[in-house]
Design an enzyme around this catalytic site. Structure first.
Site, PDB file in Angstrom:
ATOM      1  N   ASP A  14       0.827  -1.208   0.000  1.00 30.16           N
ATOM      2  CA  ASP A  14       0.000   0.000   0.000  1.00 30.16           C
ATOM      3  C   ASP A  14       0.865   1.263   0.000  1.00 30.16           C
ATOM      4  O   ASP A  14       1.976   1.253   0.533  1.00 30.16           O
ATOM      5  CB  ASP A  14      -0.906  -0.020   1.242  1.00 30.16           C
ATOM      6  CG  ASP A  14      -2.067   0.946   1.117  1.00 30.16           C
ATOM      7  OD1 ASP A  14      -2.321   1.444   0.010  1.00 30.16           O
ATOM      8  OD2 ASP A  14      -2.720   1.213   2.144  1.00 30.16           O
ATOM      9  N   GLY A  15       0.335   2.314  -0.609  1.00 33.96           N
ATOM     10  CA  GLY A  15       1.008   3.614  -0.548  1.00 33.96           C
ATOM     11  C   GLY A  15       1.528   4.132  -1.882  1.00 33.96           C
ATOM     12  O   GLY A  15       2.199   5.172  -1.922  1.00 33.96           O
ATOM     13  N   GLY A  17      -0.138   5.539  -4.341  1.00 32.81           N
ATOM     14  CA  GLY A  17      -0.749   6.824  -4.683  1.00 32.81           C
ATOM     15  C   GLY A  17      -0.105   7.967  -3.916  1.00 32.81           C
ATOM     16  O   GLY A  17       0.222   9.020  -4.501  1.00 32.81           O
ATOM     17  N   HIS A  31       2.164   3.474  -9.145  1.00 31.39           N
ATOM     18  CA  HIS A  31       1.912   2.040  -9.370  1.00 31.39           C
ATOM     19  C   HIS A  31       3.075   1.409 -10.133  1.00 31.39           C
ATOM     20  O   HIS A  31       3.468   0.276  -9.876  1.00 31.39           O
ATOM     21  CB  HIS A  31       0.603   1.843 -10.133  1.00 31.39           C
ATOM     22  CG  HIS A  31      -0.602   2.255  -9.333  1.00 31.39           C
ATOM     23  ND1 HIS A  31      -0.782   1.882  -8.021  1.00 31.39           N
ATOM     24  CD2 HIS A  31      -1.691   3.015  -9.653  1.00 31.39           C
ATOM     25  CE1 HIS A  31      -1.928   2.378  -7.562  1.00 31.39           C
ATOM     26  NE2 HIS A  31      -2.487   3.089  -8.538  1.00 31.39           N
ATOM     27  N   GLU A  61     -12.438  -4.434  -3.833  1.00 33.01           N
ATOM     28  CA  GLU A  61     -12.956  -3.083  -3.580  1.00 33.01           C
ATOM     29  C   GLU A  61     -12.257  -2.026  -4.438  1.00 33.01           C
ATOM     30  O   GLU A  61     -12.730  -0.895  -4.543  1.00 33.01           O
ATOM     31  CB  GLU A  61     -12.784  -2.715  -2.095  1.00 33.01           C
ATOM     32  CG  GLU A  61     -13.718  -3.466  -1.152  1.00 33.01           C
ATOM     33  CD  GLU A  61     -13.341  -4.941  -0.996  1.00 33.01           C
ATOM     34  OE1 GLU A  61     -12.144  -5.255  -0.971  1.00 33.01           O
ATOM     35  OE2 GLU A  61     -14.267  -5.784  -0.928  1.00 33.01           O
ATOM     36  N   LEU A 125      10.851 -20.380  -4.919  1.00 26.71           N
ATOM     37  CA  LEU A 125       9.936 -19.474  -4.207  1.00 26.71           C
ATOM     38  C   LEU A 125       8.573 -19.593  -4.873  1.00 26.71           C
ATOM     39  O   LEU A 125       8.488 -19.640  -6.100  1.00 26.71           O
ATOM     40  CB  LEU A 125      10.436 -18.024  -4.316  1.00 26.71           C
ATOM     41  CG  LEU A 125       9.489 -16.937  -3.777  1.00 26.71           C
ATOM     42  CD1 LEU A 125       9.431 -16.969  -2.255  1.00 26.71           C
ATOM     43  CD2 LEU A 125       9.941 -15.541  -4.244  1.00 26.71           C
ATOM     44  N   ARG A 182       2.154  -4.757   6.245  1.00 31.91           N
ATOM     45  CA  ARG A 182       1.437  -3.730   5.489  1.00 31.91           C
ATOM     46  C   ARG A 182       2.261  -2.453   5.513  1.00 31.91           C
ATOM     47  O   ARG A 182       2.676  -1.990   6.575  1.00 31.91           O
ATOM     48  CB  ARG A 182       0.056  -3.441   6.064  1.00 31.91           C
ATOM     49  CG  ARG A 182      -0.682  -2.411   5.193  1.00 31.91           C
ATOM     50  CD  ARG A 182      -2.134  -2.243   5.546  1.00 31.91           C
ATOM     51  NE  ARG A 182      -2.778  -1.375   4.560  1.00 31.91           N
ATOM     52  CZ  ARG A 182      -4.031  -1.493   4.142  1.00 31.91           C
ATOM     53  NH1 ARG A 182      -4.799  -2.436   4.637  1.00 31.91           N
ATOM     54  NH2 ARG A 182      -4.517  -0.668   3.234  1.00 31.91           N
ATOM     55  N   ARG A 188      -4.774  -1.914   8.943  1.00 37.13           N
ATOM     56  CA  ARG A 188      -5.953  -2.734   8.651  1.00 37.13           C
ATOM     57  C   ARG A 188      -5.618  -3.791   7.602  1.00 37.13           C
ATOM     58  O   ARG A 188      -4.607  -3.711   6.911  1.00 37.13           O
ATOM     59  CB  ARG A 188      -7.123  -1.858   8.185  1.00 37.13           C
ATOM     60  CG  ARG A 188      -6.812  -0.958   7.010  1.00 37.13           C
ATOM     61  CD  ARG A 188      -8.032  -0.151   6.577  1.00 37.13           C
ATOM     62  NE  ARG A 188      -7.681   0.813   5.567  1.00 37.13           N
ATOM     63  CZ  ARG A 188      -7.415   2.102   5.798  1.00 37.13           C
ATOM     64  NH1 ARG A 188      -7.478   2.572   7.018  1.00 37.13           N
ATOM     65  NH2 ARG A 188      -7.077   2.905   4.817  1.00 37.13           N
TER      66      ARG A 188
HETATM   67  C1  IPE Z   1      -5.384  -2.653  -0.095  1.00 40.18           C
HETATM   68  O1  IPE Z   1      -5.060  -1.316  -0.244  1.00 40.18           O
HETATM   69  C2  IPE Z   1      -5.351  -3.335  -1.423  1.00 40.18           C
HETATM   70  C3  IPE Z   1      -4.044  -3.439  -2.048  1.00 40.18           C
HETATM   71  C4  IPE Z   1      -2.907  -3.094  -1.538  1.00 40.18           C
HETATM   72  C5  IPE Z   1      -4.041  -4.001  -3.363  1.00 40.18           C
HETATM   73  P1  IPE Z   1      -6.185  -0.181  -0.384  1.00 40.18           P
HETATM   74  O2  IPE Z   1      -5.453   1.088  -0.515  1.00 40.18           O
HETATM   75  O3  IPE Z   1      -7.157  -0.547  -1.421  1.00 40.18           O
HETATM   76  O4  IPE Z   1      -6.913  -0.288   1.039  1.00 40.18           O
HETATM   77  P2  IPE Z   1      -7.812   0.782   1.807  1.00 40.18           P
HETATM   78  O5  IPE Z   1      -8.857   1.237   0.852  1.00 40.18           O
HETATM   79  O6  IPE Z   1      -6.912   1.892   2.219  1.00 40.18           O
HETATM   80  O7  IPE Z   1      -8.340   0.018   2.981  1.00 40.18           O
HETATM   81  C1  IPE Z   2      -1.649   0.330  -3.354  1.00 39.97           C
HETATM   82  O1  IPE Z   2      -1.423   1.687  -3.383  1.00 39.97           O
HETATM   83  C2  IPE Z   2      -1.950  -0.230  -4.715  1.00 39.97           C
HETATM   84  C3  IPE Z   2      -3.363  -0.602  -4.911  1.00 39.97           C
HETATM   85  C4  IPE Z   2      -4.279  -0.600  -3.986  1.00 39.97           C
HETATM   86  C5  IPE Z   2      -3.756  -1.027  -6.237  1.00 39.97           C
HETATM   87  P1  IPE Z   2      -2.599   2.740  -3.340  1.00 39.97           P
HETATM   88  O2  IPE Z   2      -2.975   3.086  -4.721  1.00 39.97           O
HETATM   89  O3  IPE Z   2      -3.703   2.275  -2.460  1.00 39.97           O
HETATM   90  O4  IPE Z   2      -1.862   3.977  -2.664  1.00 39.97           O
HETATM   91  P2  IPE Z   2      -2.464   5.005  -1.628  1.00 39.97           P
HETATM   92  O5  IPE Z   2      -3.022   4.206  -0.477  1.00 39.97           O
HETATM   93  O6  IPE Z   2      -3.531   5.758  -2.354  1.00 39.97           O
HETATM   94  O7  IPE Z   2      -1.313   5.844  -1.239  1.00 39.97           O
HETATM   95 MG    MG Z   3      -4.089   2.478  -0.472  1.00 37.32          MG
END
Ligand code: IPE
Ligand code: IPE
Ligand code: MG
Length: 236
Positions: A14-15, A17, A31, A61, A125, A182, A188
């Site tokens: 995650d992160g 964006g 990405h 989601e 792996l 995470r 979460r």
């Molecule tokens: C969880 O991240 C899904 C992936 C890393 C692919 P999200 O960014 O979608 O989760 P929420 O919406 O913050 O819970």
């Molecule tokens: C995780 O990064 C990748 C996916 C969920 C596809 P995000 O796109 O959720 O990045 P943030 O949480 O917005 O920073």
């Molecule tokens: Mg995210």
């Protein structure tokens, strides 16, 4: 019981964006950087003694995002399997995909199937990529399959155990994750491996996924032996 190396590590990547936003870049750049990072992390796993790596790439989601972002993510899933295939095969990485893949475009699933087939005999792996994956959807699908077996008379309702359910999950061939990581400072699960992570250890790190290095993974793995996993038994 103290354990030395987590055999199965699962990562919520995650992160991406926020990584891009901090650099005033489009989210897609985040990405892309995240996909590059996955390549580095996969390379590092065998050296750390990790046998199974499962990563969350797209959740059930994530369809709630803007169409441009979803298209960008699908484009990466079309591109990356091909560009990684040789290296993965050379390094003995078997790749499989879990999730409701039938909802994806054929142009994407064809690439995923090709990579899975190409690496099927690798054994250093096992990399499992969760795409259009949701833990609740997975459990509902397992319940449907079990219900069908009961309805057909093949199985008695009173014989349904935890193992029965596990055997109908998408992860039926994987051990439960020992460690779930995470990134990006969120605490979460976001519907990831709900059943399988029942007794996993957790690491939540502030680092955004595109900044998460093999060194970060190595230090988490080094800390892991300090954890005492009791699985419900009394201390000592
Ligand atoms: C969880 O991240 C899904 C992936 C890393 C692919 P999200 O960014 O979608 O989760 P929420 O919406 O913050 O819970
Ligand atoms: C995780 O990064 C990748 C996916 C969920 C596809 P995000 O796109 O959720 O990045 P943030 O949480 O917005 O920073
Ligand atoms: Mg995210």
């Amino acid at each position: 019981m103290a354990t030395d190396v987590p055999r199965h590590v699962a990562i919520i990547m995650d992160g991406n964006g926020r990584w891009a936003a901090r650099r005033h870049l489009p989210r897609q750049q985040g990405h892309r950087a995240g996909a590059e990072r996955l390549r580095d992390i996969v390379r590092a796993c065998p050296k750390l003694g990790i046998k199974f790596l499962t990563v969350f790439a797209f959740s059930t989601e994530n369809w709630r995002r803007r169409p441009e972002e979803i298209d960008g993510l699908m484009a990466l899933m079309r591109l990356y399997p091909h560009s990684l295939a040789d290296e993965l095969k050379r390094n003995g990485v078997r790749v499989q995909f879990i999730g409701e893949l039938q909802r994806l475009d054929r142009s994407v699933t064809n690439r995923l199937d090709e990579l899975a087939a190409l690496t099927a005999s690798c054994d250093q792996l096992c990399l499992t990529v969760a795409v259009n994956y949701g833990g609740r959807a997975e459990m509902a699908a397992a319940a449907r399959q079990v219900a069908e077996r009961v309805a057909s008379g093949e199985l008695l309702a009173r014989d349904i155990t935890e193992d029965t359910l596990s055997a109908h999950l998408l992860t039926k061939d994987l051990p439960d994750p020992d460690l779930v990581i995470r990134t990006s400072g969120e605490f979460r699960l976001s519907n990831f491996l709900l059943w399988q992570a029942a007794y996993a250890e957790f690491e939540f790190v502030d680092t955004l996924w595109p900044d998460f290095t093999p060194g970060d993974l190595a230090s988490i793995v080094r800390r892991y032996p300090g954890r005492i996993r009791r699985f419900g038994a009394a201390a000592g």
